[in-house]
Design a protein around this motif. Structure first.
Motif, PDB file in Angstrom:
ATOM      1  N   GLY A   1       3.053  14.915   1.547  1.00  0.00           N
ATOM      2  CA  GLY A   1       1.684  14.207   1.328  1.00  0.00           C
ATOM      3  C   GLY A   1       1.035  15.034   2.554  1.00  0.00           C
ATOM      4  N   SER A   2      -0.322  14.638   2.950  1.00  0.00           N
ATOM      5  CA  SER A   2      -0.402  15.354   3.871  1.00  0.00           C
ATOM      6  C   SER A   2      -0.107  14.639   5.155  1.00  0.00           C
ATOM      7  N   GLN A   3      -1.293  15.417   6.539  1.00  0.00           N
ATOM      8  CA  GLN A   3      -0.629  14.383   7.717  1.00  0.00           C
ATOM      9  C   GLN A   3      -1.171  13.031   7.760  1.00  0.00           C
ATOM     10  N   HIS A   4      -2.148  13.028   7.257  1.00  0.00           N
ATOM     11  CA  HIS A   4      -2.502  11.239   7.184  1.00  0.00           C
ATOM     12  C   HIS A   4      -2.506  10.141   6.280  1.00  0.00           C
ATOM     13  N   ARG A   5      -1.758  11.192   5.130  1.00  0.00           N
ATOM     14  CA  ARG A   5      -0.874   9.926   4.087  1.00  0.00           C
ATOM     15  C   ARG A   5      -0.101  10.661   3.050  1.00  0.00           C
TER      16      ARG A   5
ATOM     17  N   TYR B   1       0.646  -0.744  -0.532  1.00  0.00           N
ATOM     18  CA  TYR B   1       0.642  -0.070  -0.401  1.00  0.00           C
ATOM     19  C   TYR B   1       1.033   1.436  -0.066  1.00  0.00           C
ATOM     20  N   VAL B   2       2.230   0.712   0.396  1.00  0.00           N
ATOM     21  CA  VAL B   2       2.771   2.454   0.866  1.00  0.00           C
ATOM     22  C   VAL B   2       4.263   2.313  -0.115  1.00  0.00           C
ATOM     23  N   SER B   3       5.669   2.570   0.405  1.00  0.00           N
ATOM     24  CA  SER B   3       6.097   2.811  -0.370  1.00  0.00           C
ATOM     25  C   SER B   3       7.210   1.882   0.918  1.00  0.00           C
ATOM     26  N   PRO B   4       8.038   0.392  -0.397  1.00  0.00           N
ATOM     27  CA  PRO B   4       8.457  -0.255   1.072  1.00  0.00           C
ATOM     28  C   PRO B   4       9.692  -0.170   1.551  1.00  0.00           C
ATOM     29  N   GLU B   5      10.501   1.340   0.723  1.00  0.00           N
ATOM     30  CA  GLU B   5      11.802   1.898   2.021  1.00  0.00           C
ATOM     31  C   GLU B   5      10.937   2.414   2.547  1.00  0.00           C
ATOM     32  N   LEU B   6      10.136   3.518   2.532  1.00  0.00           N
ATOM     33  CA  LEU B   6       9.024   3.631   3.246  1.00  0.00           C
ATOM     34  C   LEU B   6       9.110   2.478   5.155  1.00  0.00           C
ATOM     35  N   VAL B   7       8.620   1.700   4.887  1.00  0.00           N
ATOM     36  CA  VAL B   7       8.323   0.755   5.805  1.00  0.00           C
ATOM     37  C   VAL B   7       9.732   0.162   6.368  1.00  0.00           C
ATOM     38  N   ARG B   8      10.636  -0.202   5.574  1.00  0.00           N
ATOM     39  CA  ARG B   8      12.031  -0.561   6.578  1.00  0.00           C
ATOM     40  C   ARG B   8      12.246   1.085   7.450  1.00  0.00           C
TER      41      ARG B   8
END
Length: 762
Positions: free
Chosen positions: A605-609, A462-469
């Motif tokens: 982006g926004s505070q929520h997404r 759903y979101v960037s894998p790099e961000l999850v890492r």
């Protein structure tokens, strides 16, 4: 279990070589040193070291008013050694049991009378003397004074050694004492090879030279001490040397090569200089290190001078305590040649090797060694069982247990040495155990990591894998904001992709796009590119963020070239599938744009997404390069900045300078290039094409239109992409420049024209 088996076999095979052996030596020395420091059994008192110490190598004048100095520089005159032994034998009640020389006399003195002065007193001493011999594998047999020995003198080979003859390694040759000494004194082999770290851990008790077996200095000294001959000695290789003495059977353990392992207990603590005047206490000097129950050496020079005064002047001084003892003469002064490391000290007289061996054998104080395989097997099997028991426990509990096992093993091995006199192998079993547990811990960590990866993949959908890492690694919640970074921005888009939806069903379109995006993304990430997003069929990526990459431009260019090659393979694959895909798919081509520069990267982006992405003028220019590539009939277009950075990092890409343009939406001109491919993968004729194109461009900038048209026309015939031949190809750079030159020839630019071309479309 497989890792445990591999470790066990591997360590067993390498236990006596390389780092494993050195670590085992260090562990043994640490335990021997600890045992010596903590206190141990007293020496037997039956072995006396007569040491050539610092006092002995002074002059009589340097010895003070008492005249108790030595003889000056070593080596001393041989006559001094003869006189010294004479002083030992004058008083029958004071005579030692045997005197052994840890000194070689294998060459004649340039003054023959000196050799005679050394040898002549020996027959009348009333006690045996053992001289040292030296092994020499290059010597042609046994030599005495450089010549083949006519006989072994009073020394006899070991008679009951026939059974051991074949098992002992042949040392080929050796150097015996000079003939004058052979006739009056026994000899024993002094050679005791040190290990690679300089420490002598074992010495040969029996040595084979040719078809004869001789005793070492230690064994020959003991034979004289026990008053037995060669006929009373049996050799059982791998078991023991058996000496049938009057006091009973003496059993000295040896290995298969006849070596005895020294049980190091004692170091030299000090030197007794002896009294300088009647009634004064003994002076002690030359303290080496404070070992409890150490060995005190008697000063060679002090003994000699004292005996002169005591016996020559008849002064009533106490006699040196030598009666009935083994006296071993050797060098102990710092700076002499017979000094080196031992198992207890970094600097130790080598004579202490013989002293420790003599003390061991006299007390039957041997040091058996526990087999490596049994300890290694026990630890590995126990470690495997423990890993199974603790499989569901956390890493903290597991680490505590493993640490506890290591501590228990270390203390147990020290207890076994200090109290049971058993040397337990420690380093190799611990290496195996630690390696095994490291593997187990690694597996546990990987299992925990796998759980984290599953979470990453779930959110990465759903979101960037790099961000999850980054979220998982940082342990903190992501925040809005970014930072400035130099990167290379990457944009790609499929040519005329809107036409695909007209000829493909939605499911086929999805399958095709997944194949394409999967292959291209894999190639992109293989070279360090970080995916920003997909926009339909478009790929947006960056090189140099979120992980810094100094060679980002080179990596981006090489990735782009290989991605174009990847699509060529995809086209061939799709075409090979027959009617599965329409001709439009067989002709699919992708345009790529690259530009390098400083941009803002971070969570936008926004505070929520929000998404981890890039923003800035350099990013916009990369996007313009991708869209502008169509105008020039190329499929990978890069800016001058990217080309310069890539070349600075040793890029293998080949670039073609295309034009100096102002893209739509910008006011500053920029040099643009085509990435023609990798140098090792350049199509046939492309090199000549690029040279002709460069010539045409030079004429173009000079407004030499006819010459430019001629060069561009010649290059057009060699272009890799040909509109009429290749499906999906509408133009190429050479054809474009021919048209532009003709247009400018018809409507020439002003005289001050700077060569800049202004684009009117994105």
């Amino acid at each position: 279990m497989l890792v445990t088996l591999f470790l066990g076999v591997g360590l067993w095979l390498t236990r006596d070589i390389g780092p494993a052996q050195r670590l085992e030596w260090l562990s043994q020395e640490a335990r021997l040193w600890t045992r010596a420091k903590l206190g141990q059994i007293e020496p037997t008192g039956k072995v006396v070291v007569l040491g050539i110490d610092e006092l002995s190598v002074t002059t009589p004048e340097e010895g003070g008013a008492g005249g108790f100095g030595g003889f000056g520089q070593w080596p001393f005159p041989r006559s001094v050694h003869g006189e010294l032994m004479s002083y030992m034998g004058i008083m029958p009640a004071e005579r030692p049991a045997v005197v052994a020389w840890d000194i070689l006399f294998v060459d004649r003195n340039f003054q023959p009378e000196m050799d005679q002065a050394l040898a002549s007193p020996i027959p009348g001493l009333g006690f045996p003397v053992v001289m040292g011999a030296q092994l020499d594998p290059v010597a042609p047999g046994l030599l005495s004074d450089g010549k083949p020995a006519r006989s072994y003198g009073v020394t006899k080979p070991l008679a009951k050694a026939e059974g051991a003859l074949a098992g002992l390694p042949d040392q080929k040759g050796g150097l015996l004492p000079i003939p004058a000494l052979l006739d009056v004194a026994h000899f024993g082999v002094l050679t005791a090879d040190a290990d690679s770290d300089g420490v002598v851990r074992k010495l040969p008790l029996v040595v084979r030279v040719g078809d004869q077996i001789f005793a070492s200095l230690v064994l020959q000294t003991l034979l004289d001490y026990w008053q037995v001959g060669p006929a009373d000695v049996e050799i059982k290789l791998g078991d023991a040397v058996l000496v049938h003495a009057k006091s009973g059977l003496k059993r000295i353990p040896i290995d298969a090569d006849g070596y005895y392992y020294v049980n190091y207990r004692y170091e030299l603590t000090s030197t007794v200089a002896l009294a300088t005047e009647e009634g004064e206490p003994e002076a002690k000097g030359g303290v080496k290190e404070a070992y409890p129950q150490g060995i005190e050496a008697m000063s060679y020079g002090g003994f000699y001078r004292r005996q002169i005064k005591r016996l020559g002047l008849g002064e009533n001084w106490p006699a040196p305590d030598l009666a009935g003892k083994i006296v071993i003469v050797g060098q102990i002064a710092a700076g002499l040649t017979d000094i080196g490391p031992s198992a207890l000290s970094a600097e130790s007289p080598k004579v202490m090797v013989h002293v420790n061996a003599l003390e061991n054998i006299l007390r039957e104080d041997y040091l058996p060694r526990w087999p490596v395989w049994s300890v290694l097997t026990a630890l590995l099997v126990g470690g495997l069982f423990g890993a199974w028991l603790l499989d569901k426990r956390g890493l903290r509990v597991y680490s505590v247990v493993v640490t506890g096992v290591i501590v228990v093993m270390v203390f147990s091995s020290q207890f076994m040495l200090s109290n049971i006199n058993m040397m337990v192998p420690l380093a190799v079993p611990l290496i195996g155990f630690l390696s095994q547990q490291a593997f187990v811990v690694t597996r546990k960590i990987r299992e925990e990591q796998a759980q984290r990866d599953r979470i990453r993949k779930m959110f990465g959908s759903y979101v960037s894998p790099e961000l999850v890492r980054r979220m998982v690694d940082s342990g903190s919640e992501p925040q809005l904001g970014g930072h400035e970074e130099e990167i290379t921005a990457f944009f790609s888009d499929i040519q005329s992709f809107s036409a695909f939806s007209e000829v493909l069903t939605p499911s086929d379109l999805g399958e095709l796009l997944n194949q394409y995006l999967g292959a291209m993304t894999d190639e992109l990430q293989k070279h360090g590119g970080a995916l920003d997003k997909y926009i339909g069929d478009a790929i947006v990526a960056m090189f140099g963020a979120p992980v810094a990459m100094p060679e980002h431009a080179r990596a981006a260019c090489e990735a782009a070239a290989l991605m174009q090659n990847c699509q060529t393979k995809l086209r061939a694959k799709w075409k090979s599938e027959g009617d599965r895909w329409p001709p439009l798919v067989h002709a699919m081509r992708t345009r790529i744009g690259l530009n390098s520069g400083r941009v803002i990267v971070g969570n936008m982006g926004s505070q929520h997404r929000f998404n981890y992405t890039m923003m800035g003028d350099a990013v916009n220019l990369a996007a313009r390069c991708e869209s502008g590539a169509k105008s020039f009939g190329v499929y990978t277009m890069v800016t001058e900045t990217t080309v310069q950075l890539a070349r600075a990092k040793g890029s293998t890409c080949v670039f073609r300078e295309l034009d100096r343009i102002v893209v739509k939406g910008r006011s500053q001109p920029v040099e643009i290039y085509e990435l023609a491919g990798l140098a090792d993968d350049l199509p046939a004729g492309m090199k000549e094409c690029l040279e002709l194109f460069a010539q045409g461009r030079a004429h173009y900038l000079k407004q030499e239109w006819d010459a430019a048209i001629e060069a561009f026309s010649a290059a057009a015939a060699l272009e890799f992409y040909q509109p009429e031949r290749d499906a999906g190809v509408e133009n190429n750079p050479s054809l474009l420049m021919v048209k532009r030159c003709k247009a400018m020839q018809a409507s020439p630019p002003p005289a001050d024209w700077d060569g800049v071309y202004r684009m009117t479309t994105k």
